[in-house]
Design an enzyme around this catalytic site. Structure first.
Site, PDB file in Angstrom:
ATOM      1  CB  SER A 157      -8.617   7.544   3.367  1.00  0.00           C
ATOM      2  OG  SER A 157      -8.158   7.601   2.004  1.00  0.00           O
ATOM      3  CE1 TYR A 170      -8.142   2.347   2.414  1.00  0.00           C
ATOM      4  CE2 TYR A 170      -8.955   3.993   0.998  1.00  0.00           C
ATOM      5  CZ  TYR A 170      -8.122   3.570   1.783  1.00  0.00           C
ATOM      6  OH  TYR A 170      -7.085   4.337   2.647  1.00  0.00           O
TER       7      TYR A 170
END
Length: 273
Positions: A157, A170
């Site tokens: 990401s 995350y």
């Protein structure tokens, strides 16, 4: 004219919808057969968006078969190593080989730092990190057995290159995925297996459904000055899944034959802001 992945087989996780489906369909159009898995069921309770369903996975099957390629799809949790191993073994038995792994499955949970619990942190790490490791370990030796080398793509990401505010777990997990890609690249290189990580910014997928937008809003209220940390340079704020699949398919193909241990952003420049 044959496709760029003609005669190859790709193992893709999180394939029921969104980016995973886009990767499967794009690779099939380029000539690959697909081994697809997705939990296709309830995600951990901390996840604020809708879960994928068996119908979603069936639609991926329909779309891949419409290209004329073969697909073996099953409902599996990436936290279950033995289950993934069986899927890969069955897939190689039916399709003949394995050349490509796309570790795409993951979850995203917006929470202010002090709202994260040990249970939530563990859920994110188990799916995004351990699940990614399980995916590679379930298939890498099968690529080696094929003797032609291959390509492994780990979906990280923008949060794995810079950071994503209001997602300590995350961000931690996606930095771990980037490091994992480089570590695997070092050891698998002697088998002509390339390992890279892809770092999307915002993508237009069902991950934005359900209570996700509200959850992001609540977290941003705790520290509004961080709200625009991932501002893009290009006019569009979100990519389409198929645009991420363009980069993933390129990494799977021989066109990227000399690229390994790289971090490839597909983020409209947002990690540089």
């Amino acid at each position: 004219m044959s496709g760029r992945l003609e005669g190859r087989v790709a193992f893709i996780t999180g394939a029921a919808r969104g980016q995973g489906r886009a990767h499967a369909v794009r690779m099939a159009r380029e000539g690959a057969d697909i081994i697809a898995v997705d939990i296709a069921g309830k995600l951990p309770s901390c996840v604020p968006y809708d879960s994928a369903t068996p119908d979603d996975l069936a639609e991926t099957v329909r779309l891949v078969e419409a290209t004329g390629r073969r697909i073996l799809a099953s409902a599996n949790d990436v936290r279950d190593f033995d289950g993934l191993r069986r899927v890969v073994d069955d897939g190689v038995g039916a399709l003949g080989r394995l050349d490509i792994i796309v570790a795409n499955a993951g979850i995203s949970v917006p929470q202010a730092w002090n709202d994260i619990t040990p249970e939530t942190f563990a859920d994110v790490m188990e799916i995004n990190v351990t699940g990614t490791w399980n995916t590679v370990m379930a298939g890498a030796d099968r690529i080696i057995e094929g003797g032609r080398g291959g390509s492994i793509i780990l979906i990280s990401s923008a949060a794995g290159m810079k950071l994503q505010p209001f997602m300590v777990h995350y961000t931690t997990s996606k930095h771990a995925v980037a490091g994992m890609a480089r570590a695997f690249a070092a050891e698998l290189g002697k088998h002509s297996i390339r390992v890279n990580s892809v770092h999307p910014g915002p993508v237009n997928t069902p991950m934005g459904s359900g209570d996700m937008v509200a959850a992001v809003g609540r977290a941003m209220e705790t520290n509004p000055q961080l709200a625009h940390m991932l501002t893009p340079f290009l006019p569009k704020w979100a990519a389409e899944p198929e645009e991420v699949a363009d980069a993933v398919c390129w990494l799977a193909s021989d066109e990227s034959r000399n690229i390994t241990a790289a971090q490839i952003p597909v983020d409209q420049g947002s990690t540089q802001y």
